[in-house]
Write a protein that holds these residues in place. Sequence first.
Motif, PDB file in Angstrom:
ATOM      1  N   GLY A  53      -4.445   7.540  12.441  1.00  0.00           N
ATOM      2  CA  GLY A  53      -5.658   6.943  11.911  1.00  0.00           C
ATOM      3  C   GLY A  53      -5.578   5.432  11.752  1.00  0.00           C
ATOM      4  O   GLY A  53      -6.515   4.805  11.259  1.00  0.00           O
ATOM      5  N   TYR A  54      -4.443   4.861  12.149  1.00  0.00           N
ATOM      6  CA  TYR A  54      -4.319   3.405  12.039  1.00  0.00           C
ATOM      7  C   TYR A  54      -4.137   2.811  13.422  1.00  0.00           C
ATOM      8  O   TYR A  54      -3.697   3.485  14.355  1.00  0.00           O
ATOM      9  N   ASP A  55      -4.434   1.553  13.522  1.00  0.00           N
ATOM     10  CA  ASP A  55      -4.288   0.864  14.784  1.00  0.00           C
ATOM     11  C   ASP A  55      -2.807   0.584  15.065  1.00  0.00           C
ATOM     12  O   ASP A  55      -2.040   0.311  14.147  1.00  0.00           O
ATOM     13  N   LYS A  56      -2.409   0.671  16.285  1.00  0.00           N
ATOM     14  CA  LYS A  56      -1.073   0.275  16.783  1.00  0.00           C
ATOM     15  C   LYS A  56       0.077   1.197  16.390  1.00  0.00           C
ATOM     16  O   LYS A  56       1.131   1.189  16.996  1.00  0.00           O
ATOM     17  N   ILE A  57      -0.116   2.006  15.346  1.00  0.00           N
ATOM     18  CA  ILE A  57       0.983   2.893  14.966  1.00  0.00           C
ATOM     19  C   ILE A  57       0.472   4.327  14.916  1.00  0.00           C
ATOM     20  O   ILE A  57      -0.579   4.607  14.370  1.00  0.00           O
ATOM     21  N   PHE A  58       1.214   5.204  15.554  1.00  0.00           N
ATOM     22  CA  PHE A  58       0.891   6.620  15.392  1.00  0.00           C
ATOM     23  C   PHE A  58       1.604   7.136  14.143  1.00  0.00           C
ATOM     24  O   PHE A  58       0.992   7.548  13.174  1.00  0.00           O
ATOM     25  N   CYS A  59       2.929   7.064  14.164  1.00  0.00           N
ATOM     26  CA  CYS A  59       3.690   7.543  13.011  1.00  0.00           C
ATOM     27  C   CYS A  59       5.116   7.046  13.134  1.00  0.00           C
ATOM     28  O   CYS A  59       5.736   7.135  14.199  1.00  0.00           O
ATOM     29  N   ALA A  60       5.644   6.538  12.022  1.00  0.00           N
ATOM     30  CA  ALA A  60       7.000   5.965  12.021  1.00  0.00           C
ATOM     31  C   ALA A  60       8.055   6.978  11.609  1.00  0.00           C
ATOM     32  O   ALA A  60       9.212   6.620  11.414  1.00  0.00           O
ATOM     33  N   GLY A  61       7.655   8.241  11.460  1.00  0.00           N
ATOM     34  CA  GLY A  61       8.658   9.260  11.136  1.00  0.00           C
ATOM     35  C   GLY A  61       8.831   9.463   9.651  1.00  0.00           C
ATOM     36  O   GLY A  61       8.012   9.015   8.848  1.00  0.00           O
ATOM     37  N   ALA A  62       9.885  10.163   9.307  1.00  0.00           N
ATOM     38  CA  ALA A  62      10.153  10.440   7.898  1.00  0.00           C
ATOM     39  C   ALA A  62      10.432   9.121   7.171  1.00  0.00           C
ATOM     40  O   ALA A  62      11.065   8.224   7.728  1.00  0.00           O
ATOM     41  N   ASN A  63       9.953   9.028   5.960  1.00  0.00           N
ATOM     42  CA  ASN A  63      10.126   7.790   5.199  1.00  0.00           C
ATOM     43  C   ASN A  63      11.604   7.577   4.832  1.00  0.00           C
ATOM     44  O   ASN A  63      12.240   8.446   4.228  1.00  0.00           O
ATOM     45  N   ILE A  64      12.111   6.431   5.197  1.00  0.00           N
ATOM     46  CA  ILE A  64      13.554   6.184   5.046  1.00  0.00           C
ATOM     47  C   ILE A  64      13.953   6.000   3.594  1.00  0.00           C
ATOM     48  O   ILE A  64      14.980   6.507   3.145  1.00  0.00           O
ATOM     49  N   ARG A  65      13.131   5.307   2.851  1.00  0.00           N
ATOM     50  CA  ARG A  65      13.462   5.115   1.423  1.00  0.00           C
ATOM     51  C   ARG A  65      13.499   6.470   0.717  1.00  0.00           C
ATOM     52  O   ARG A  65      14.346   6.716  -0.133  1.00  0.00           O
ATOM     53  N   MET A  66      12.567   7.323   1.083  1.00  0.00           N
ATOM     54  CA  MET A  66      12.541   8.666   0.486  1.00  0.00           C
ATOM     55  C   MET A  66      13.829   9.401   0.841  1.00  0.00           C
ATOM     56  O   MET A  66      14.494   9.980  -0.020  1.00  0.00           O
ATOM     57  N   LEU A  67      14.200   9.364   2.125  1.00  0.00           N
ATOM     58  CA  LEU A  67      15.429  10.046   2.550  1.00  0.00           C
ATOM     59  C   LEU A  67      16.649   9.464   1.842  1.00  0.00           C
ATOM     60  O   LEU A  67      17.520  10.191   1.363  1.00  0.00           O
ATOM     61  N   ALA A  68      16.706   8.132   1.809  1.00  0.00           N
ATOM     62  CA  ALA A  68      17.896   7.475   1.256  1.00  0.00           C
ATOM     63  C   ALA A  68      18.047   7.779  -0.231  1.00  0.00           C
ATOM     64  O   ALA A  68      19.159   7.801  -0.749  1.00  0.00           O
ATOM     65  N   SER A  69      16.931   8.036  -0.902  1.00  0.00           N
ATOM     66  CA  SER A  69      17.024   8.264  -2.348  1.00  0.00           C
ATOM     67  C   SER A  69      17.036   9.748  -2.700  1.00  0.00           C
ATOM     68  O   SER A  69      17.103  10.116  -3.866  1.00  0.00           O
ATOM     69  N   SER A  70      16.968  10.622  -1.683  1.00  0.00           N
ATOM     70  CA  SER A  70      16.931  12.062  -1.964  1.00  0.00           C
ATOM     71  C   SER A  70      18.329  12.649  -2.059  1.00  0.00           C
ATOM     72  O   SER A  70      19.263  12.145  -1.444  1.00  0.00           O
ATOM     73  N   SER A  71      18.417  13.739  -2.777  1.00  0.00           N
ATOM     74  CA  SER A  71      19.682  14.472  -2.822  1.00  0.00           C
ATOM     75  C   SER A  71      19.924  15.128  -1.466  1.00  0.00           C
ATOM     76  O   SER A  71      18.990  15.332  -0.686  1.00  0.00           O
ATOM     77  N   HIS A  72      21.174  15.446  -1.212  1.00  0.00           N
ATOM     78  CA  HIS A  72      21.503  16.135   0.037  1.00  0.00           C
ATOM     79  C   HIS A  72      20.704  17.427   0.157  1.00  0.00           C
ATOM     80  O   HIS A  72      20.137  17.733   1.198  1.00  0.00           O
ATOM     81  N   ALA A  73      20.643  18.180  -0.923  1.00  0.00           N
ATOM     82  CA  ALA A  73      19.930  19.467  -0.892  1.00  0.00           C
ATOM     83  C   ALA A  73      18.463  19.267  -0.538  1.00  0.00           C
ATOM     84  O   ALA A  73      17.885  20.032   0.236  1.00  0.00           O
ATOM     85  N   PHE A  74      17.862  18.230  -1.093  1.00  0.00           N
ATOM     86  CA  PHE A  74      16.448  18.018  -0.782  1.00  0.00           C
ATOM     87  C   PHE A  74      16.273  17.648   0.685  1.00  0.00           C
ATOM     88  O   PHE A  74      15.361  18.138   1.362  1.00  0.00           O
ATOM     89  N   LYS A  75      17.140  16.791   1.192  1.00  0.00           N
ATOM     90  CA  LYS A  75      17.037  16.412   2.614  1.00  0.00           C
ATOM     91  C   LYS A  75      17.098  17.654   3.500  1.00  0.00           C
ATOM     92  O   LYS A  75      16.352  17.802   4.464  1.00  0.00           O
TER      93      LYS A  75
END
Lengths: 539, 539
Positions: free
Chosen positions: B83-105
């Motif tokens: 729904g945005y110009d120039k970007i379809f999707c950048a994938g899973a959010n990195i900050r979210m991944l980096a701050s998640s527990s292993h189990a959550f990932k």
Amino acid sequence: MAETSFPPVSFDTHPSRYVHWGLSVEGAVATMTMRVQEDRPMWPGYELKLNSYDLSVDIELADAVQRLRFEHPEVRVVVVTGGYDKIFCAGANIRMLASSSHAFKVNFCKFTNETRCGIEDATRNSGQTWIAALNGTASGGGYELAEACEEIYLIDDGNSAVSLPEVPLLGVLPGTGGLTRLTDKRKVRRDMADLFSTKAEGFKARDAVKHRFVDGSFPRSKWADGIKARAAALVAAAPARDAKGFALPAVVPTTTADGFVYPSVKVVIDAESRTGHLTILAPTDAPSQTADTWSLRAWRELDDALLRLRFNYLDIGLLTIRATGDAEAVLAHDAALDDGSWFATEVRHFQARVLRRLDNMAKSLFSILEPGNAFAGSLFEVVLASDRSYMLADDEGANRVRVTAASAGRFPMSSGLTRLQARYPGTPAVIEKVLGEDDWIDADRAEKLELMTLTPDSIDWDDEVRIAVEERISLSPDALTGMEQNLRFGGQESCDTKIYGRLTAWQNWIFQRPNAVGERGALKMFGAPERAIFDYRRT
Amino acid sequence: MAETSFPPVSFDTHPSRYVHWGLSVEGAVATMTMRVQEDRPMWPGYELKLNSYDLSVDIELADAVQRLRFEHPEVRVVVVTGGYDKIFCAGANIRMLASSSHAFKVNFCKFTNETRCGIEDATRNSGQTWIAALNGTASGGGYELAEACEEIYLIDDGNSAVSLPEVPLLGVLPGTGGLTRLTDKRKVRRDMADLFSTKAEGFKARDAVKHRFVDGSFPRSKWADGIKARAAALVAAAPARDAKGFALPAVVPTTTADGFVYPSVKVVIDAESRTGHLTILAPTDAPSQTADTWSLRAWRELDDALLRLRFNYLDIGLLTIRATGDAEAVLAHDAALDDGSWFATEVRHFQARVLRRLDNMAKSLFSILEPGNAFAGSLFEVVLASDRSYMLADDEGANRVRVTAASAGRFPMSSGLTRLQARYPGTPAVIEKVLGEDDWIDADRAEKLELMTLTPDSIDWDDEVRIAVEERISLSPDALTGMEQNLRFGGQESCDTKIYGRLTAWQNWIFQRPNAVGERGALKMFGAPERAIFDYRRT
């Protein structure tokens, strides 16, 4: 030079020097007797109690598996048994595992897996049927070794059992084939496999037979005769074989200022760029049916070099691979293996195993093809095994490769696919076209056939290769290992690939978890009076 | 109650409440437009920049995949776009991944995988063909989402690209299908896949088409029309379908003192023993072709319960599973799904997906069969999905099960095998015998058919079950996860099982390594001015 936390490993051994195994051959029956010397571990720091093994024990086993095929083609049955009373084998030594680095554990498991797949390969391709004669308890890796055999017999003495106690006692998996072979090879019901794999004491003969964990049992009074009779029956059923074995000479590299060399394989270590440069020299001899013929000797050198690179050069992340010399001579040696003789068959199967060892390297593989390269026939498989191939597009026609029938099925990967099938998944037309090429292929043609990753011209060549190497070695080594193993093994799976790519991979995950290797993890606490402490959250 | 480090997750949503996706349906074409609201992440702590996703984005997608099948059977093509110009999707959010527990990932990746396999299931089994219309750059998980679609189109605007930058930028894998689908689904040459997966900027339209990373491209001026035309062509080629959709009501449990309940599924949490007791209630209604019929409603409840148990009850290591009520009513509901109607077909495929969700639980599964149990027909698959089954051998004949044709292929596992085939590998005679049983089966008979792990009598029953539970929950949760996943998926592999069992499993290994998640690991350092620091030893 070797950037490891432990002394360099050598894979050179000989039955006359075995410390932990006895190998005896009587007619068509060989017996491998495991009698591990408790006080002679590979490195100080642990004792090899209860016929437990470390890498040194497995190196001897691997040597024997190999030698039996070349030195004793008359052998049709190999009985593997234990040399102590009441215990067959307690598996991998826990103290050794608990004190090893993660990298060593992974390499150790991989080598163990290769040896066991090699046992199955000996049965399948050389008609040397391995049977396990469990004269006492076989637990963990001891039972996994038995699973690599075609048949398992357990002594029925009211005491001896088979077991996989890794999960209940150590908080890790029977990760070197144990679980996969239970269901996929031995066809054990999976709920019974679950029960077995969580029951530390395992099953004694009666239940083990009932649920197919072993194929039979004999009471102590009939043990020796029972095994002997079964071996004799297998020998009687085996097709006759007209072959005369020969001794395999030692393969030992010479250390150089910047690496190590064999007569036909050179390895130059560039520690700064974390790159190893491996060069295979094409034959200079005419083919012969001797241990010294290039097809066997050079490939044994390659095998040894790969193993040393794995264990002794952990910091080397990338191998560039070159082949130089007379490509026609490679084809001549390949052709000499077409005669259907016992010698030719064994050598071809050996080459296939070396190539599978290459597929399993936890290092990036770049083939580099420059004028005068010898990547033809069997050696072209090395290019196909590589993650990438760079071929210089020269104007002189001096840089060329040759694809032969050797790439059409002579060297199956662990998955059963050819390397062409794995490289060009689902596009049989491309493969057909490549196999239909009846001539030398230059860079232009290789590009058209999709055979090379890149074919830079001489102006770009140096920069392209240099940048590719620099980029590669800058990346996360873990991510590369994961990526390469996933891309190398596209398409179908087999029991072997499931062991390497799934079972052992899960073990690698578990081997890092605090529940196993933390200060209060089960692997660390094994044998201690206190219990392990787990973080019980499931993931 | 929920023993997690983050707030409980709910999977209840509806298109009218979607935050990040727009779902529109015009005739036979649905359009899913991803327009992630940067400032509305699932939890505080990160911003969903560049159309990156977190679990809340994926929950909406999963909801839409499901609803399209039941609510819009007229839809033949689903276009997923940005729904945005120039970007379809950048994938899973990195900050979210980096701050998640292993189990959550791990749980997050598993859910993402299931949704993507669900997209392929919709194409395969409901003829709803998903196509990716990449109106801008699709990187990482954005491109992986596209790979789950049958066709991928990329805008050719001189700028937009497809890429898998996980390895070069983050030190992890494109681990939710990315690598496996490149080779096994899209049939990309593996050396080209290697080049692509290490090239952070990826390939723009021309190269992406050339090497099959996308199926086509259109310049900006022809983009909308091009996608429209392709969708129309797919609609025209699709077989007609006579079906009228219906609304799926919300499935939300009621919280109780010791767990949560739905009309037909109860979950009791015993935190002390780390055990969840799940009970499925047999139908009390006659079958109907409505959203409220047991076959659909109760199974949706089961699906929701499993997801909540995964995300919100990490400490629960073992599920005991019971089914109670009128087993004949289960068979009546199963029979009502035999009429070949659109409704019946969709419900059957949905039940198959729920059972696959069960196969993928990182919790031990013990079925408990007591007098009055309702494990018959479709519900008997739950027994077959369990790691173990305990059946009380009563004298009254009140404890019995029924195996029907529902176990003969109606519910394929991810591997393509039936659960009987996975449970009894390589023993077709046993399976044939089981499927040949044309009557109710009591514990004695079940024991003879090898259908139950154990069938204790009433004297031993309580102790047997209690001890089994106590032993199970005392074991290392990591080792159990590895063991169960290996034993549950015996036999053949498929693209799906390779994604779960190999690719994502390797990712789980890498997700723990300091090179990724250490203080100077690539995942942690992403976006920081300093570079990640790696331990370059390869394993």
